[in-house]
Design a protein around this motif. Structure first.
Motif, mmCIF file in Angstrom:
data_model
loop_
_atom_site.group_PDB
_atom_site.id
_atom_site.type_symbol
_atom_site.label_atom_id
_atom_site.label_comp_id
_atom_site.label_asym_id
_atom_site.label_seq_id
_atom_site.Cartn_x
_atom_site.Cartn_y
_atom_site.Cartn_z
ATOM 1 N N ILE A 20 -36.298 21.836 7.772
ATOM 2 C CA ILE A 20 -37.525 21.225 7.612
ATOM 3 C C ILE A 20 -37.872 20.928 5.930
ATOM 4 O O ILE A 20 -38.045 19.656 5.626
ATOM 5 C CB ILE A 20 -39.033 21.910 8.121
ATOM 6 C CG1 ILE A 20 -38.981 22.232 9.268
ATOM 7 C CG2 ILE A 20 -40.186 21.235 7.499
ATOM 8 C CD1 ILE A 20 -39.944 23.170 10.100
ATOM 9 N N ARG A 21 -37.772 21.689 4.989
ATOM 10 C CA ARG A 21 -37.746 21.383 3.737
ATOM 11 C C ARG A 21 -36.769 20.470 3.177
ATOM 12 O O ARG A 21 -36.834 19.504 2.575
ATOM 13 C CB ARG A 21 -37.786 22.766 2.780
ATOM 14 C CG ARG A 21 -38.715 23.527 2.907
ATOM 15 C CD ARG A 21 -38.445 24.939 2.239
ATOM 16 N NE ARG A 21 -39.745 25.663 2.274
ATOM 17 C CZ ARG A 21 -40.132 26.592 1.105
ATOM 18 N NH1 ARG A 21 -39.452 26.773 0.119
ATOM 19 N NH2 ARG A 21 -41.138 27.428 1.466
ATOM 20 N N LEU A 22 -35.450 20.894 3.379
ATOM 21 C CA LEU A 22 -34.194 20.173 3.293
ATOM 22 C C LEU A 22 -34.467 18.701 3.768
ATOM 23 O O LEU A 22 -34.163 17.455 3.325
ATOM 24 C CB LEU A 22 -32.916 20.716 3.472
ATOM 25 C CG LEU A 22 -32.685 21.771 2.667
ATOM 26 C CD1 LEU A 22 -31.351 22.771 3.467
ATOM 27 C CD2 LEU A 22 -32.261 21.448 1.248
ATOM 28 N N GLY A 23 -34.732 18.447 5.185
ATOM 29 C CA GLY A 23 -34.885 17.178 6.000
ATOM 30 C C GLY A 23 -35.706 16.358 5.464
ATOM 31 O O GLY A 23 -35.643 15.181 5.259
ATOM 32 N N ALA A 24 -37.084 17.171 5.111
ATOM 33 C CA ALA A 24 -38.010 16.116 4.447
ATOM 34 C C ALA A 24 -37.581 15.724 3.184
ATOM 35 O O ALA A 24 -38.077 14.530 2.707
ATOM 36 C CB ALA A 24 -39.534 17.174 4.403
ATOM 37 N N ALA A 53 -41.365 18.135 1.575
ATOM 38 C CA ALA A 53 -40.397 17.939 0.613
ATOM 39 C C ALA A 53 -40.629 18.518 -0.718
ATOM 40 O O ALA A 53 -39.891 18.874 -1.349
ATOM 41 C CB ALA A 53 -40.217 16.190 0.466
ATOM 42 N N GLN A 54 -41.666 18.506 -1.031
ATOM 43 C CA GLN A 54 -42.348 19.049 -2.298
ATOM 44 C C GLN A 54 -42.027 20.476 -2.312
ATOM 45 O O GLN A 54 -41.874 21.145 -3.557
ATOM 46 C CB GLN A 54 -43.688 18.949 -3.004
ATOM 47 C CG GLN A 54 -43.910 17.198 -3.226
ATOM 48 C CD GLN A 54 -45.406 16.929 -3.307
ATOM 49 O OE1 GLN A 54 -46.352 17.662 -2.600
ATOM 50 N NE2 GLN A 54 -45.714 15.896 -3.834
ATOM 51 N N LEU A 55 -41.979 21.287 -1.205
ATOM 52 C CA LEU A 55 -41.907 22.622 -1.470
ATOM 53 C C LEU A 55 -40.304 22.862 -2.062
ATOM 54 O O LEU A 55 -40.092 24.129 -2.543
ATOM 55 C CB LEU A 55 -41.874 23.150 -0.019
ATOM 56 C CG LEU A 55 -43.306 23.292 0.643
ATOM 57 C CD1 LEU A 55 -43.259 23.698 2.302
ATOM 58 C CD2 LEU A 55 -44.213 24.196 0.076
#
Length: 163
Positions: free
Chosen positions: A77-81, A19-21
Motif C-alpha cells: 500500500i505505501r509503495l504503491g501509493a 504515499a506520505q507514510l
C-alpha cells in the motif's frame, strides 16, 4: 439498451496520506532516516530511485525480509501509493485515485481483473477509460514476479505512454 443506468458512481479515494507514510512513518534505521525524507521523496520521477533503493535494502537484509513478510500488505500500500502518486502528479493525464470496486462497475477494462490487495485503489482516467495498477505492480515486484527490473522502469514506461 440502457447500460449507462447500471453504472455505479465512481468513488474517489485520497491515497496521498498512504504515499506520505513513506517519509512520515520511517523506521529507526539510519539509512531510512537519512534517505526517506520529505525532501528526497518529493513525488518527482527521480525520487523513485530512493524507493527502488529502499525496496532492495528491505529484500537484502534478514531483518528487512522478516519485516516485509510480516507487514507485506502495508508495504504494498505505501509503495504503491507513492509510485502511483508520482505518476498522477507527473503525467499529462487526468489520473485520479478511485476505489477498485467502483471502477470495476464503471469500466469494462476491469472485467477479468482481480484485486491485488483487499482494499485496492487504482489510478483511473475517465476521459481515456484507462486504469493503472500501481499496487499490483508493487506486489508482483516484492514477490519477485515482476516484468520490470525496478520501480523506476515501470514509472518510466508509464510516463512515456502518458506525456
Amino acid at each position: 439498451m440502457f447500460r449507462f443506468l447500471q453504472r455505479k458512481k465512481l468513488k474517489k479515494v485520497d491515497a496521498t496520506v498512504f504515499a506520505q507514510l513513506m517519509y512520515v512513518d520511517v523506521s529507526s534505521d539510519r539509512w531510512d532516516q537519512e534517505n526517506l525524507t520529505k525532501r528526497n521523496l518529493d513525488f518527482s520521477v527521480d525520487s523513485i530511485h530512493y524507493i527502488d533503493a529502499y525496496a532492495t535494502r528491505l529484500a537484502a537484509s534478514e531483518a528487512g525480509a522478516t519485516q516485509l513478510r510480516n507487514h507485506f500488505d502495508s508495504f504494498v500500500i505505501r509503495l504503491g501509493a507513492y509510485i502511483g502518486e508520482v505518476i498522477k502528479r507527473n503525467s499529462q493525464q487526468d489520473f485520479a485515485w478511485y476505489d477498485f470496486d467502483s471502477v470495476y462497475h464503471h469500466s469494462a477494462k476491469l472485467a477479468n481483473v482481480h484485486k491485488a490487495v483487499s482494499d485496492e485503489i487504482v489510478l483511473y482516467s475517465q476521459s481515456r477509460d484507462e486504469v493503472l495498477f500501481p499496487f499490483s505492480v508493487v506486489r508482483r515486484f516484492l514477490e519477485g514476479n515482476s516484468p520490470y527490473p525496478s520501480f523506476l522502469a515501470y514509472v518510466d514506461e508509464v510516463m512515456k505512454e502518458h506525456r
